[in-house]
Structures are given as structure tokens and as C-alpha cells.
Design a protein around this motif. Structure first.
Motif, mmCIF file in Angstrom:
data_model
loop_
_atom_site.group_PDB
_atom_site.id
_atom_site.type_symbol
_atom_site.label_atom_id
_atom_site.label_comp_id
_atom_site.label_asym_id
_atom_site.label_seq_id
_atom_site.Cartn_x
_atom_site.Cartn_y
_atom_site.Cartn_z
ATOM 1 N N ASP A 177 -8.732 7.116 3.163
ATOM 2 C CA ASP A 177 -7.286 6.792 3.402
ATOM 3 C C ASP A 177 -6.559 6.625 1.932
ATOM 4 O OD1 ASP A 177 -7.242 6.554 6.117
ATOM 5 O OD2 ASP A 177 -8.283 4.817 6.041
ATOM 6 N N ILE A 178 -5.656 7.638 1.709
ATOM 7 C CA ILE A 178 -4.841 7.348 0.362
ATOM 8 C C ILE A 178 -3.642 6.946 0.666
ATOM 9 C CG2 ILE A 178 -3.608 8.965 -1.073
ATOM 10 C CD1 ILE A 178 -6.242 9.082 -2.013
ATOM 11 N N PHE A 179 -3.472 5.797 -0.174
ATOM 12 C CA PHE A 179 -2.339 5.096 -0.066
ATOM 13 C C PHE A 179 -1.800 5.234 -1.561
ATOM 14 C CE2 PHE A 179 -4.773 2.862 2.962
ATOM 15 C CZ PHE A 179 -3.828 2.904 4.183
ATOM 16 N N SER A 180 -0.566 4.482 -1.880
ATOM 17 C CA SER A 180 0.145 4.413 -3.327
ATOM 18 C C SER A 180 -0.879 3.928 -4.200
ATOM 19 C CB SER A 180 1.412 3.498 -3.404
ATOM 20 O OG SER A 180 2.345 4.025 -2.455
ATOM 21 N N MET A 181 -0.700 4.471 -5.328
ATOM 22 C CA MET A 181 -1.609 3.814 -6.533
ATOM 23 C C MET A 181 -0.856 2.790 -7.398
ATOM 24 S SD MET A 181 -3.997 7.395 -7.074
ATOM 25 C CE MET A 181 -2.562 8.584 -6.384
ATOM 26 N N ILE A 182 -1.588 2.353 -8.489
ATOM 27 C CA ILE A 182 -0.754 1.437 -9.285
ATOM 28 C C ILE A 182 -0.878 1.683 -10.745
ATOM 29 C CG2 ILE A 182 -0.237 -1.023 -9.932
ATOM 30 C CD1 ILE A 182 -1.139 -1.814 -7.127
ATOM 31 N N SER A 183 -0.292 1.883 -11.621
ATOM 32 C CA SER A 183 -0.482 2.042 -13.135
ATOM 33 C C SER A 183 -0.592 0.563 -13.648
ATOM 34 C CB SER A 183 0.852 2.483 -13.645
ATOM 35 O OG SER A 183 0.639 2.593 -15.031
ATOM 36 N N VAL A 184 -1.814 0.356 -14.570
ATOM 37 C CA VAL A 184 -1.975 -0.903 -15.157
ATOM 38 C C VAL A 184 -1.385 -0.895 -16.454
ATOM 39 C CG1 VAL A 184 -4.091 -1.177 -13.536
ATOM 40 C CG2 VAL A 184 -4.271 -0.083 -15.610
ATOM 41 N N LYS A 185 -0.536 -0.081 -16.880
ATOM 42 C CA LYS A 185 0.212 0.104 -18.275
ATOM 43 C C LYS A 185 1.140 -0.933 -18.257
ATOM 44 C CE LYS A 185 -0.743 4.988 -19.366
ATOM 45 N NZ LYS A 185 -0.321 6.057 -19.907
ATOM 46 N N ASP A 186 1.731 -1.269 -17.338
ATOM 47 C CA ASP A 186 3.170 -1.907 -17.189
ATOM 48 C C ASP A 186 3.046 -3.547 -17.533
ATOM 49 O OD1 ASP A 186 2.034 -3.120 -15.286
ATOM 50 O OD2 ASP A 186 3.484 -2.162 -13.447
ATOM 51 N N PRO A 200 0.752 -1.275 -0.006
ATOM 52 C CA PRO A 200 -0.018 -0.085 0.007
ATOM 53 C C PRO A 200 0.719 1.282 0.028
ATOM 54 C CG PRO A 200 -0.875 -1.695 1.370
ATOM 55 C CD PRO A 200 0.367 -2.094 0.892
ATOM 56 N N LEU A 201 2.089 1.168 0.738
ATOM 57 C CA LEU A 201 2.873 2.363 0.620
ATOM 58 C C LEU A 201 4.060 2.328 -0.247
ATOM 59 C CD1 LEU A 201 2.580 3.723 4.260
ATOM 60 C CD2 LEU A 201 1.505 4.519 2.262
ATOM 61 N N ALA A 202 4.154 1.564 -1.435
ATOM 62 C CA ALA A 202 5.253 1.204 -2.175
ATOM 63 C C ALA A 202 5.644 2.627 -2.694
ATOM 64 C CB ALA A 202 4.774 0.379 -3.430
ATOM 65 N N CYS A 203 5.096 3.571 -3.106
ATOM 66 C CA CYS A 203 5.456 4.763 -3.261
ATOM 67 C C CYS A 203 4.859 5.789 -2.537
ATOM 68 C CB CYS A 203 4.738 4.952 -4.892
ATOM 69 S SG CYS A 203 6.029 4.194 -6.042
ATOM 70 N N GLY A 204 4.487 5.552 -1.297
ATOM 71 C CA GLY A 204 4.121 6.747 -0.276
ATOM 72 C C GLY A 204 2.714 7.167 -0.588
ATOM 73 N N GLU A 205 2.247 8.193 0.065
ATOM 74 C CA GLU A 205 0.810 8.634 -0.171
ATOM 75 C C GLU A 205 0.884 9.228 -1.346
ATOM 76 O OE1 GLU A 205 -0.661 10.578 3.335
ATOM 77 O OE2 GLU A 205 -0.722 8.583 4.382
ATOM 78 N N TYR A 206 -0.265 9.170 -2.172
ATOM 79 C CA TYR A 206 -0.371 9.875 -3.433
ATOM 80 C C TYR A 206 0.519 9.562 -4.491
ATOM 81 C CZ TYR A 206 -4.050 13.145 -1.681
ATOM 82 O OH TYR A 206 -5.275 13.528 -0.986
ATOM 83 N N GLY A 207 1.564 8.551 -4.322
ATOM 84 C CA GLY A 207 2.255 8.119 -5.226
ATOM 85 C C GLY A 207 1.961 7.137 -6.263
ATOM 86 N N ILE A 208 2.289 6.979 -7.469
ATOM 87 C CA ILE A 208 2.054 6.367 -8.589
ATOM 88 C C ILE A 208 3.124 4.976 -8.708
ATOM 89 C CG2 ILE A 208 0.995 5.800 -10.807
ATOM 90 C CD1 ILE A 208 -0.182 8.485 -10.900
ATOM 91 N N CYS A 209 2.870 3.961 -8.683
ATOM 92 C CA CYS A 209 3.815 2.946 -8.755
ATOM 93 C C CYS A 209 3.749 2.232 -10.060
ATOM 94 C CB CYS A 209 3.964 1.760 -7.700
ATOM 95 S SG CYS A 209 4.946 0.532 -7.741
ATOM 96 N N ASN A 218 -5.994 4.470 -16.213
ATOM 97 C CA ASN A 218 -5.253 3.357 -16.218
ATOM 98 C C ASN A 218 -4.584 3.073 -14.878
ATOM 99 O OD1 ASN A 218 -5.682 2.451 -18.759
ATOM 100 N ND2 ASN A 218 -4.143 4.098 -19.485
ATOM 101 N N ILE A 219 -5.196 3.612 -13.822
ATOM 102 C CA ILE A 219 -4.644 3.682 -12.369
ATOM 103 C C ILE A 219 -5.453 2.790 -11.566
ATOM 104 C CG2 ILE A 219 -4.222 5.027 -10.496
ATOM 105 C CD1 ILE A 219 -2.083 5.318 -12.595
ATOM 106 N N THR A 220 -5.017 1.982 -10.575
ATOM 107 C CA THR A 220 -5.809 1.281 -9.809
ATOM 108 C C THR A 220 -5.283 1.082 -8.428
ATOM 109 O OG1 THR A 220 -7.056 -1.077 -9.243
ATOM 110 C CG2 THR A 220 -4.583 -0.959 -10.316
ATOM 111 N N GLN A 221 -5.581 0.458 -7.601
ATOM 112 C CA GLN A 221 -5.085 0.495 -6.016
ATOM 113 C C GLN A 221 -4.569 -1.033 -5.819
ATOM 114 O OE1 GLN A 221 -7.720 1.413 -3.435
ATOM 115 N NE2 GLN A 221 -9.479 0.248 -3.813
ATOM 116 N N PHE A 222 -4.166 -1.233 -4.729
ATOM 117 C CA PHE A 222 -3.539 -2.397 -4.265
ATOM 118 C C PHE A 222 -4.600 -3.490 -4.069
ATOM 119 C CE2 PHE A 222 -4.257 -0.115 -0.281
ATOM 120 C CZ PHE A 222 -4.681 -1.147 0.502
ATOM 121 N N ASN A 223 -5.995 -3.351 -3.729
ATOM 122 C CA ASN A 223 -6.926 -4.378 -3.325
ATOM 123 C C ASN A 223 -7.790 -3.770 -4.135
ATOM 124 O OD1 ASN A 223 -9.176 -5.191 -2.433
ATOM 125 N ND2 ASN A 223 -8.289 -5.960 -0.575
#
Length: 821
Positions: free
Chosen positions: A414-423, A307-316, A367-372
Motif C-alpha cells: 500500500d503506497i501512501f505519502s512519504m516524508i523527507s527527513v531533511k527538514d 498517511p495521505l498528507a501528500c496523496g499516494e506517492y507524494g513526498i511531504c 533521506n525518505i521515510t514513512q509515517f510509521n
């Protein structure tokens, strides 16, 4: 090497009556080079006669939780240290002691705070001003002493060396070798490296495995261990740290069987401890020489899945971090916290406000999702966005769809890291995007060359008039102060969705369909965003806006499957309305009391209701930041959904109690027939809910109300009849005669009746906790057998009759926050 101020006459076990003050009179480190500060009251061992290294060992005392140079904040804790002795001086090479347990880390104490092992057997932590910060609540004169074991377990013992209280049973964020984490217990990570308060991550054990959750308002699982157990009534689970592995075990009654093991990497120096760190990683800590080394325990291979791979509001994306600005090619919305460490996250520029004059806006990131990928309701993309925009507590909404205009939405506070689904590492059979709430846009009016000609064509007198009007409007706005309600709302973060009165009036069809009435108002059926809701319109208001909103804030933050969810509220002038999830089968009383019954509930449903209510109350009592005593548990406040799952409702009389408080003094509140005996003293704790829960169990089993004056003269009071029947072992005569189904489950019914008797003990200390009640219902614990069968308090009966007889001044109602009945 660091010298310690030490008195070689210290004892390893202490007796009741001992007091320690948090000041330099305690054993403490004195080197100016230390990056830590600690004061020891109880070590496990020091070798005092020769130059012998003792290796890592445990000590108990005060650890500085603030700036070391001028420490203002200490936590009473157990920590791992390394020391050896040379002559009369204890010498240390503690480059970094590790805290493995602490007492109420949310409330650090000051210089000259004290720890006392009282003559009554209670270990108590007082701040310097005398405020009680924490207690073991072991007011048992059989406590003969306190000791810190060699494996780091702080224990209170009786004269036979039996343990009456153990720190192992109250973990914080760490599990040491030999310690067990059972169902109902948690490892709760701290907020950050510099902030020791409880954070947003916790690890817990459930019957079907070990789970890690992120979030406080709506926790989401980001890790689950391999499935080992199953959710059954007679099966429970625990985590054990031993033999070089983290073992997840389940047991059936008295038979234990390890389901699987997570082998941990280790060298010859062995296993030391595992800790759930502030970033959500569960790490193994070992010490091969003079430094601690760590390694991950979770088998999460994708670095973006944390959830905090890239900190709050970060995109991984492919383990690389960026801020949302980069995703949309726009600057000025976010800034990197640390350009050298991009994984620390991003900060939004400008504060968010629900003030209509400074209303935030939403930006869309494709193209952004979250950890869950939990999406909890179906709607359109536009409604998903607007639902978050109109919710003060919402910071983002995630939307996922499959080639249609309708998709699944999830709102987050609660804002955690977000995940790009492009990769390419995520499935592409769906589309996803996130709407982020950012500060409102500044409107700069820039005219093009073409429009300049149009403006110049306007008559000068008209232009001057427009300018004058505009100036007057601006000056008037500056003179108008924000309303008191708006100021208060801005000061209370985390409120649920705020609705206008007109919105709720429209949603309920001008309050046309009444579905229930309570003591403080009527409940109406409504629809918001195609979702059925229950809207309660409060009639009599006896508290101010600030108090009302504070209660909305508290209850709105509660989120549990067996508690009715508060969706939103309205506060406008004299209007006070509350919006709840809709419960189609209404309240429990309509299904169990004979005057309402059409078809009696079967035994399976009755047992499920009892279990659901127990789990909801256990959450209120044990899993919230403060203990929440409901104070009005009764069938009318237990609502049933379409599957007859039960949820506790109506928090209008609830009382917040700090976890460290053993009791509070409050005025009498509640409903006649459900009041625990200790209400006569006005000194109560959450055990009053346990008593009311016992009453509800009996009403479910017997199909009648506890106080029913339509019954024969000798049996208007169910508990009195139960007392008489239990003493002659005839209590099974009381079960609902209309239910033939219960006759086929007499053993289970008897088990529930025994639980009810345990909950109805006159002495509140002899009642189980709701956590224990849940374990009994899950088959992980047996009912106490040595029970007092004198269940009736005559003085309470008189008080109940007085209240029932309309002597209203006896019953004080301090709050109006009430849920649909």
C-alpha cells in the motif's frame, strides 16, 4: 428550498411483512438543482402542521452513491437531513445530507432494489435482480417492528420494545452522539469522496487506547490516543461520544471508569458526529446554520504525519508536496494528479508488470521515510531492494540503518505519502531511504563518436549477419505467445512473492530436510535471505492454475499475528509450492496428546494457546473483506512459535462467505472428530469453526483426542464423555491427569470448559461468535449459563465413524492450498 414528494400518512414504526421499493414512489427530493438524490423510507420526525423548523434529524432510506443526474448506484443508509413543513408540503433546505451509516456499501444496489422486514423478523436488502446484498440475520419471530430513534439508531424491537438488533452495533465510518464503539468494532473509512466502498483506513479501540491504522495487507498505526488502559485479561475499553467530548473508557467487569477524554471544539449549536474520512482524518462535524463545518479530532501537529498528507506517492517536506521525480532530478516517471492541488498525490507513468520481458526496476530516494517507522526484518540494503523487486505485490521497500552496512527493511504493497527527513523535524541519528518500483527502462542504443569508428571497422558481412540474427530473434519473440500461467498471474494483483522452482530447490538444499507431512504434500525447512522458512511441496494437484492462484491471492492477503503467514509461492508447469514463516515448535498436537508429550504444557501456556487461536479465528470471521470459514480447525493445524504463541494454519479447505450471507451450501469437508452437526445438511456458516474450536479447547484441557479408539470402550468419544459428566457436574474429572499445574487453576479451567460447552451446542445459532469468545477470554463478557447439555448428535457420530473407517468418498476436499503441519 426543495419540494418533496411525500405521503403524510407514513408511519414511524413499521411491522413485519413491510416491503419498500427503491423508486420514486418513496419520499424523495425532486429539485433539479440538488447535487444529491435520496429516497426516504423511515424518518425520525417531521412537524406536519405548521411552519416550524425541525433542525437536523435522521432519516433512513436509499442514498445515491453515483452520478446524481442518472443515478445507477444507491446505498441503503441512515443520513442526517434538515426539513420543516408548510401546510401539506414538506420543504427542505438540504444542501448536503450526511450519511452516518450504511448497509454493505461495497455493493450498491440499483433502481427497484428492495428492503424487506420479513415475517420471520429479518431485515433484508435485495438488489433489483433478487440478489441478497445485506441482512440483519435476526430470524426471530419475536421481532415486532422497526424504528429509527431520534439519535439515528435503526432498531428492531420485540413486543416489549426491547431492542433485538441495532445499527449502532454495526458502525461504518461514523460515530454519532450517544453511540459507543467497543473493542472488536471499527470505523472504516470509505475509499474516496466518489467511491463509497471500504477504504484503507480504520479506527479501532484496544485495551490500551484508541488506534488509527492505514493499509489493508499490513496495517500500520498512524495515531494512538494517550494511554489509558492496560492489556490485562479482565480489562476492556470503548469509545463514547457524549457530553461534548470523545471519551475513551475502560471497565473492569461491571465497573466503568473514564480514563481520559479528548475535548472537542464546539459552539453553542452542539456536537453532531465524528467521522473517519477517506484521507485518514477523524473529523468532528457540526452545523451552526445551513452548512456543515468540520475540525480535526486527532492531535497530530505535524501535517506530514498523516498517511495521505501528500496523496499516494507524494513526498511531504515542511507541509509542502512534491513527486519522487523532483527528489532525484529525473522526469518521466511520475505525474501530478492535479497541479492546483499537489496534496492529491502523484501517479506513476506506465504500468508495473511481473512479466520478465517487462520487468520493473527500482529507483532509490535518499533521506525518505514513512509515517510509521516499522521495519520488520534485518538485512542489507541490496537485499531490501531486491526483495521488493522480486515480489509482485510490493510497490516500495523502506530501508533504515545506523552507520553500518546492515539495517532494517520494510516492504509495502500500500503506497501512501512519504516524508523527507531533511527538514529537521525528524531525528538525524539514522539514515533512511526508499526504493520505489517503477516501469522498466527502455533501452536506446546511442553510440558515441569514438565507438562509431569501432563499429565501422567491423566487416560488412559480419554486420549484416548480426542484423539478420537480431531480426530473426525479434520476429520469433513476436510469434511466441505468453504462457497461460503468465497471463493468469498478470491478471491477479496482490499476490505474495513469486519464487522459481530452482530458487526453492536451492533454498531447501534440494528438499533435503523434511519437517512435516500433510495430506497434500511434504514440508521442508529452508532459508531465504537468511530467514528460516517452511516450504510445502504439493503432491497431488486437482485444480487448475487459475484456481490455485486465486486461493494464494486470498490467503496471501491475510495478515494477523495469530495466523501463519504465507510468504510466497511457486507455480511452474506441474510444480506447486508454498512458502510460509517457520514455526520452530511445530504443531499443537505434539504438545497436548499423551502419545507425543514429553513435558506437559503448563496452564498459562494452554490458556494462551486457546486465546491466540480464538483471536486468529475472530479475525477470519469478522475482520476480512469476506468471512473466511477455516473448516479444518484441529491441533495439527495450530502451530507454535519459539515463545509458544499459537497461529492458525492450513487454509486448504477454507470457504469464503459474504458478510451478508447467513449460510452457504457446500460439500462435506474437514476432519473426523471435528465436524459440526450441521455438516449433515451441507448448509453451513462460520459457526462450524466455533464448534471445532470447542473440541480443541477440550483436547487442550484433557490431553487427549476427541476421537481416540485406544481409550476404554465406553469413552472413545470425548464429547460424549463430556456430555455425561456435565449432566452430573463432574466434568472436572476430565482434565489432563498429567498436569499438576492445572490443579492450582481449577476455577479458570472450569471457566474454559464452560466456554467449550457453549461452543459445542448442537444448534449453531446458540453458539457464540468468535468475537464473543475473545471477549470472554479477555474477561469482558461472561459465558452463557442456559446451555443445552445434549451435545452429541447420533447421526454425526455415525458419519464420523464412516469417514474414520476409510469411506473416503464421504469427505470431499475441494482445494489443495495447505500450510505446514
Amino acid at each position: 428550498m426543495h419540494r418533496l414528494a411525500v405521503n403524510k400518512s407514513f408511519a414511524f414504526s413499521v411491522e413485519p411483512g413491510t416491503i419498500w421499493l427503491n423508486n420514486p414512489s418513496l419520499i424523495h427530493n425532486i429539485s433539479p438543482d440538488d447535487n444529491f438524490s435520496l429516497r426516504i423510507i423511515l424518518p425520525t420526525t417531521f412537524i406536519a402542521d405548521s411552519y416550524v423548523s425541525s433542525g437536523p434529524s435522521f432519516a433512513c432510506g436509499f442514498f445515491c452513491a453515483g452520478a446524481v443526474a442518472t443515478c445507477d448506484d444507491y446505498i441503503f443508509s441512515i443520513f442526517l437531513v434538515s426539513a420543516y413543513s408548510m401546510g401539506d408540503v414538506v420543504v427542505s433546505y438540504w444542501e448536503s445530507p450526511e450519511v452516518v451509516w450504511s448497509a454493505n456499501r461495497d455493493h450498491p444496489v440499483k433502481e427497484n432494489a428492495s428492503v424487506q422486514l420479513t415475517e420471520h423478523g429479518d431485515l433484508v436488502l435485495f438488489d433489483a435482480d433478487g440478489t441478497m446484498v445485506w441482512s440483519t440475520h435476526t430470524t426471530d419471530k419475536s421481532v415486532a417492528g422497526m424504528n429509527l430513534t431520534s439519535i439515528g439508531n435503526l432498531v428492531l424491537l420485540n413486543h416489549e420494545n426491547m431492542e433485538l438488533w441495532r445499527s449502532f452495533d454495526h458502525p461504518t465510518d461514523t460515530l454519532v452522539t450517544g453511540q459507543i464503539l467497543q473493542e472488536g468494532q471499527k470505523l472504516m473509512a470509505r475509499t474516496s469522496l466518489a467511491n463509497w466502498a471500504s477504504g484503507k483506513f480504520y479506527l479501532t479501540i484496544q485495551p490500551d487506547g484508541m488506534y488509527a491504522f492505514a493499509g489493508t495487507d499490513t496495517p500500520l498505526a498512524y495515531y494512538r490516543s494517550p494511554t489509558g488502559g492496560t492489556v490485562t485479561t479482565n480489562r476492556s475499553a470503548y469509545i463514547a461520544l457524549k457530553n461534548g467530548s470523545l471519551q475513551v473508557c475502560t471497565y473492569f467487569r461491571d465497573t466503568e471508569s473514564p480514563d481520559y477524554q479528548i475535548q472537542l471544539p464546539r459552539d453553542n449549536y452542539g456536537l453532531v458526529f465524528v467521522r473517519l474520512d477517506f484521507d485518514g482524518h477523524l473529523r468532528l462535524y457540526q452545523r451552526p446554520n445551513t452548512s456543515w463545518v468540520s475540525s480535526d479530532v486527532f492531535d497530530i501537529t505535524d501535517p506530514c504525519a498523516y498517511p495521505l498528507a501528500c496523496g499516494e506517492y507524494g513526498i511531504c517536506s515542511n507541509a509542502q508536496c512534491s513527486c519522487p521525480d523532483a527528489a532525484i532530478g529525473q522526469s518521466g516517471l511520475f505525474e501530478v494528479i492535479d497541479p492546483r492541488e499537489l496534496n492529491r498525490g502523484c501517479l506513476p507513468l506506465g504500468s508495473l508488470s511481473c512479466d520478465s520481458a517487462r520487468k520493473p526496476r527500482m529507483i532509490s530516494l535518499p533521506n525518505i521515510t514513512q509515517f510509521n517507522g516499522v521495519y520488520n526484518w534485518t538485512t542489507s540494503e541490496e537485499r531490501c531492494k531486491l526483495s521488493c523487486l522480486n515480489d509482485c505485490s510490493c510497490k516500495a521497500s523502506f530501508f533504515q540503518y545506523y552507520n553500518t552496512s546492515t539495517g532494517f527493511c520494510f516492504l509495502v504493497s500500500d503506497i501512501f505519502s512519504m516524508i523527507s527527513v531533511k527538514d529537521g523535524s525528524y531525528s538525524r541519528n539514522f539514515s533512511s531511504l526508499v526504493f520505489l518500483k517503477v516501469k522498466g527502462a527502455t533501452h536506446n542504443f546511442v553510440l558515441s563518436k569514438g565507438k562509431t569508428a569501432i563499429v565501422s571497422a567491423v566487416g560488412s558481412s559480419t554486420f549484416v549477419a548480426l542484423v539478420i540474427v537480431a531480426v530473426l530473434v525479434v520476429l520469433r519473440r513476436k510469434r511466441v505467445e505468453p504462457s497461460e500461467d503468465e497471463d493468469i498471474i498478470d491478471q491477479l494483483p496482490g499476490l505474495p512473492t513469486r519464487f522459481s522452482f530452482l530458487e526453492l530447490k536451492s533454498a531447501t538444499g534440494d528438499f533435503s530436510k523434511v519437517i512435516g507431512k500433510g495430506g497434500s504434500g511434504s514440508v521442508f525447512e529452508g532459508h531465504i535471505c537468511d530467514k528460516q522458512v517452511a516450504v510445502k511441496k504439493l503432491d497431488s494437484i486437482n485444480q487448475g492454475t487459475k484456481e490455485f492462484l486465486a486461493e494464494v491471492q486470498t490467503i496471501g492477503s491475510i495478515n494477523h499475528i495469530h495466523l501463519v503467514r504465507l510468504i510466497g509461492f511457486c507455480v511452474e508447469k506441474s510444480h506447486r509450492l508454498l512458502v510460509y514463516e517457520y514455526m520452530p515448535n511445530g504443531s499443537l498436537d505434539k504438545w497436548i496428546f499423551r502419545k507425543h508429550q514429553t513435558t506437559p504444557l503448563d496452564w498459562k501456556t494452554r490458556l494462551r494457546v486457546i486465546t491466540d487461536v480464538a483471536k486468529g479465528l475472530a479475525y477470519l470471521h469478522s475482520d476480512c473483506r469476506q468471512t473466511i470459514a477455516h473448516l479444518d480447525i484441529k491441533p495439527q493445524n495450530i502451530l507454535l512459535d519459539e515463545q509458544f504463541a499459537a497461529k492458525v494454519a492450513d487454509f486448504g479447505l477454507a470457504k469464503l462467505i459474504d458478510h451478508e450471507q447467513s449460510s452457504v451450501m457446500t460439500r462435506l469437508r474437514g476432519t473426523p472428530g471435528y465436524l459440526a452437526p450441521e455438516w449433515l445438511t451441507s448448509v453451513i456458516n462460520e459457526k462450524v469453526d466455533v464448534y471445532s474450536f470447542g473440541i480443541v479447547i477440550m483436547e487442550i484441557l484433557c490431553g487427549r483426542s476427541n476421537l481416540d479408539y485406544s481409550q476404554p470402550e465406553e469413552s472413545p468419544h470425548l464429547v460424549s464423555v463430556l456430555q455425561d459428566k456435565a449432566k452430573t457436574d463432574q466434568q472436572m474429572d476430565l482434565i489432563d491427569p498429567r498436569s499438576t499445574d492445572m490443579q492450582y487453576h481449577l476455577e479458570e479451567v472450569s471457566h474454559m470448559m464452560n466456554l467449550a460447552v457453549w461452543c459445542l451446542q448442537v444448534d449453531s445459532r446458540r453458539r457464540p461468535s468468535m468475537t464473543e469468545a475473545v471477549k470472554i477470554l479477555d474477561g469482558a463478557m461472561d459465558v452463557e449459563t442456559e446451555l443445552d447439555l445434549d451435545l452429541v448428535n447420533i447421526e454425526l457420530m455415525v458419519a464420523n465413524r464412516a469417514v474414520h473407517g476409510k469411506i473416503a468418498e464421504t469427505l470431499q476436499i475441494d482445494s489443495v492450498l495447505s500450510e505446514p503441519r
